[in-house]
Design an enzyme around this catalytic site. Structure first.
Site, short mmCIF file in Angstrom:
data_model
loop_
_atom_site.label_atom_id
_atom_site.label_comp_id
_atom_site.label_asym_id
_atom_site.label_seq_id
_atom_site.Cartn_x
_atom_site.Cartn_y
_atom_site.Cartn_z
N GLY B 11 0.85 -1.20 0.00
CA GLY B 11 0.00 0.00 0.00
C GLY B 11 0.88 1.25 0.00
O GLY B 11 2.11 1.17 0.18
N GLY B 16 -0.80 2.53 6.56
CA GLY B 16 -1.06 1.71 7.76
C GLY B 16 -0.34 0.37 7.79
O GLY B 16 -0.58 -0.44 8.69
N LYS B 17 0.55 0.12 6.85
CA LYS B 17 1.22 -1.19 6.76
C LYS B 17 1.99 -1.52 8.03
O LYS B 17 1.84 -2.61 8.61
CB LYS B 17 2.20 -1.22 5.57
CG LYS B 17 1.57 -0.98 4.21
CD LYS B 17 2.59 -1.05 3.09
CE LYS B 17 3.66 0.03 3.16
NZ LYS B 17 3.16 1.41 3.06
N THR B 18 2.83 -0.59 8.45
CA THR B 18 3.69 -0.86 9.61
C THR B 18 2.85 -1.05 10.87
O THR B 18 3.04 -2.01 11.63
CB THR B 18 4.69 0.30 9.78
OG1 THR B 18 5.47 0.37 8.59
CG2 THR B 18 5.60 0.07 10.98
N SER B 85 5.85 -1.75 -2.08
CA SER B 85 5.82 -2.71 -3.20
C SER B 85 4.77 -2.32 -4.24
O SER B 85 3.75 -2.99 -4.40
CB SER B 85 5.58 -4.14 -2.69
OG SER B 85 4.58 -4.23 -1.70
#
Lengths: 460, 200
Positions: B11, B16-18, B85
């Site tokens: 994303g 909000g990935k981490t 990514s």
């Protein structure tokens, strides 16, 4: 290869009734047999709902699964028995593997699925569920959807060992109708790659009505109003199967399977009465009425072995250092067990005719033996005689079942029918085993068969 | 050995990935699993130090993370990759390479990410100070069929975590937290039923 796989699980369906006796009447099953392959499906030892269905769905033997019946010894004490519920299924089922491959499954009525575990798809548990107030679906919200459709969902009939045959028959039909109504709904409403619906009604009708149709049954009553009941129900199931087949696309592979077959029951061998007669089992006091062995006091210090009732017998030896009050020296275990095996194999009927009892040692029939297996697994009269565990009967042979009227016993071979897109093979197949079903499903869906599956994919 | 697998968070930056991946890791550790997080920002300070943000460098970075995830996964560890990514092709490459791969798309509108701008990088990118910045001057290719989509601008954090964990349970990678088993009462009920049915 198939886009999807649809399986009808007909608990207890025997080859002779489906493939021969009523083949001409079963239009839909007959058509599948014409358009595909069919044959006897060798069940597990023992050929009982638990472990057979789970062996079918994992491709693993009972020894690998570590359970050998509904209830299994939790340890080597005399009374610790646990139910083999879904928590005890530690091997991957077909739908576990498919879930990881993002393929969706619909599973209805498969034994040993309660309490329900999550899956990629939806699941309704089986008759081995306490009752419908429990959470018997995954996802949980499916329960409301099911009950919105059919009202109370019937996991099982109330009691199949009953003389109230009209009520039993009514219940079997109600249950089956509701199950197939739900199945048809889910078939249309949910996305799926793998769909299996198991109907227990067939098992119940065999146990409740076998004596009315089988002229060779000891208790056959000519001209009974129930004579045609079994055939009618087979036709009704065939009709239900037909309705679902009409909803499946041509890219769907179809299988019809059973976990074991059925045969008429000659009577019961009272295993614990026999053990007492032979001096292998000693009670502190002989009961005056027929009671389960678990309710009487056993003189363990003078006991070599005891047995459990059921369609087959589980025999346990009282071994020093293993059981709390064991009597058999470990060094003599093999010798004692062999002697018991020989004597059991020599059992006769009440007239002294040899009945052909088969006795198995777990380590000789399973590649591994996990959990606590019985010391011996016994098929009285090759499953024509039931094992009666109760004591107080006063004889080795009985023709009244201790747990209520029951006319049929399980047999070693169930059925297998398969029709798949592009499949060229036709006709009768042989050498099929219940553990072959799971690898066959995976292969049909173009997936690799895990190396540790003990069955092999059935070639079509 | 437990079955290893990879959870791949993708994303925009600040989507909000981490945050979610750390909480998912914590939940899985509570369930007794070995978990390792490979966070894009951290990886760029060691494993991929020196790589830039050209498509080629980005692809190398993602393949390196994927390679480590693969090694961890096949040794029974849950590997969590959390990196922008942005290119579908290389994410799919990792999926093929790893096999047991669960893609989690942190879907969050660019304007919300810009508003969050935790590291102040969107501001710089918008001012033209950072070239090839995903979402501003570089593309982000949405996953076409991820296992999980998190709408981090609409969901509570715990909802997002629960969604990922539930999917991992459904995909049969993770056992449910509470061991579902018969209660004593249920055990008694079923015993009675089976007795009534004549099985026992």
């Amino acid at each position: 290869m198939a886009e999807r796989v649809l399986i009808f699980g007909l608990d207890c369906a025997p080859p002779d009734l489906v493939f021969d006796r009523w083949r001409g009447d079963l239009k839909n099953l007959g058509r599948l047999m014409e358009q595909g392959i069919y044959g006897e499906l060798e069940s597990t030892i023992p050929p009982i709902t638990v472990p057979a269905w789970t062996s079918m769905m994992t491709g693993k033997s009972p020894g690998t699964l570590g359970f050998y019946g509904f209830r299994n010894r939790a340890d080597y004490s005399y009374d610790a028995m646990v139910f083999a519920n879904s928590q005890y299924v530690r091997e991957d089922t077909v739908w576990d593997i498919l879930s990881r491959k993002r393929k969706r499954s619909v599973v209805i009525g498969m034994p040993q699925t309660y309490p329900p575990k999550p899956l990629n798809g939806c699941l309704i548990t089986s008759f081995l569920t306490p009752n419908t107030t429990c959470q018997y679906t995954y996802p949980p919200e499916l329960k409301g959807e099911v009950e919105g459709l059919v009202g109370e969902y019937m996991l099982d009939v109330e009691n199949f060992r009953t003389d109230e045959k009209d009520r039993l028959l009514r219940q079997i039909y109600e249950m089956t109708e509701r199950r197939f109504k739900v199945a048809k709904h889910l078939m249309a409403a949910k996305p799926w790659d793998f769909f299996i619906v198991v109907e227990i009604g067939l098992d119940r009708i065999h146990h409740g009505f076998w004596k009315f149709f089988d002229k060779d049954h000891r208790k056959y009553q000519p001209g009974s109003k129930y004579e045609g009941v079994m055939r009618d129900y087979y036709l009704y199931l065939d009709h239900q199967v037909g309705e679902m087949l009409s909803m499946a696309g041509s890219d769907t592979a179809i299988m019809v399977v059973s976990d074991h077959g059925a045969k008429r029951m000659e009577g019961g061998i009272c295993i614990n009465e026999w053990l007492m007669d032979k001096g292998y089992l000693t009670l502190e006091e002989r009961p005056r009425e027929v009671v389960p062995l678990s309710t009487v006091k056993i003189d363990w210090d003078r006991t070599t072995a005891w047995g459990e009732g059921g369609y087959y017998c589980r025999l346990f030896l009282n071994v020093k250092g293993r059981e709390p009050r064991g009597t058999i020296e470990r060094s003599r275990y093999g010798e004692v067990r062999d002697r018991l095996k020989r004597e059991l194999e020599g059992l006769t009927d009440e007239n002294g005719n040899h009945i052909g009892t088969r006795v198995f040692k777990p380590e000789e029939i399973y590649p591994v033996v996990k959990g606590i297996a019985p010391d011996l697994i016994v098929y009285f009269g090759d499953l024509r005689w039931r094992s009666v565990g109760s004591v107080g009967i006063g004889s080795v042979h009985t023709f009244e079942n201790d747990t209520g009227p029951d006319d049929a016993n399980h047999s070693q071979h169930g059925i297998f029918i398969m029709k798949a897109p592009g499949m060229k093979a036709r006709g009768k197949s042989s050498g099929l085993h219940i553990m072959d079903v799971a690898p066959t499903v995976l292969k049909l869906l173009g997936l690799q068969v895990p190396e540790d599956m003990e069955g092999k994919a059935i070639e079509g | 050995m437990e079955r290893g697998f990879t959870v791949w968070f993708t994303g925009l930056s600040c989507s909000g990935k981490t945050t979610v991946s750390r909480q998912v890791a914590e939940e899985l550790r509570k369930r007794g699993l070995k978990v390792e997080i490979l966070d894009g920002d951290v990886v760029r300070t060691n494993l991929s130090k020196g790589l830039g943000f050209s498509k080629e460098d980005r692809d190398i970075n993602i393949k390196r993370i994927g390679f480590v995830c693969k090694l961890l996964s096949r040794n029974g560890v849950v590997a969590i990759g959390a990196a922008i990514s942005p290119y579908r092709e290389v994410r799919d490459y990792n999926r093929r390479e790893i096999g047991d791969f669960v893609e989690v798309y942190c879907k969050c509108p660019l304007e919300v990410c810009i508003e969050r701008d935790v590291k102040g990088l969107y501001k710089k990118a918008l001012a033209g100070e950072i070239p090839n910045y995903t979402g501003v001057s570089d593309p982000y290719e949405e996953p076409l069929d991820p296992e999980v989509v998190l709408e981090t601008d609409k969901e509570e954090e715990r909802e997002s975590v629960a969604k990922v964990v539930r999917k991992l349970e459904e995909l049969r990678y993770v056992q449910p937290a509470e061991a579902v088993s018969y209660s004593e009462e249920e055990e008694e009920t079923i015993k009675q039923r089976l007795t009534d049915l004549g099985y026992l």
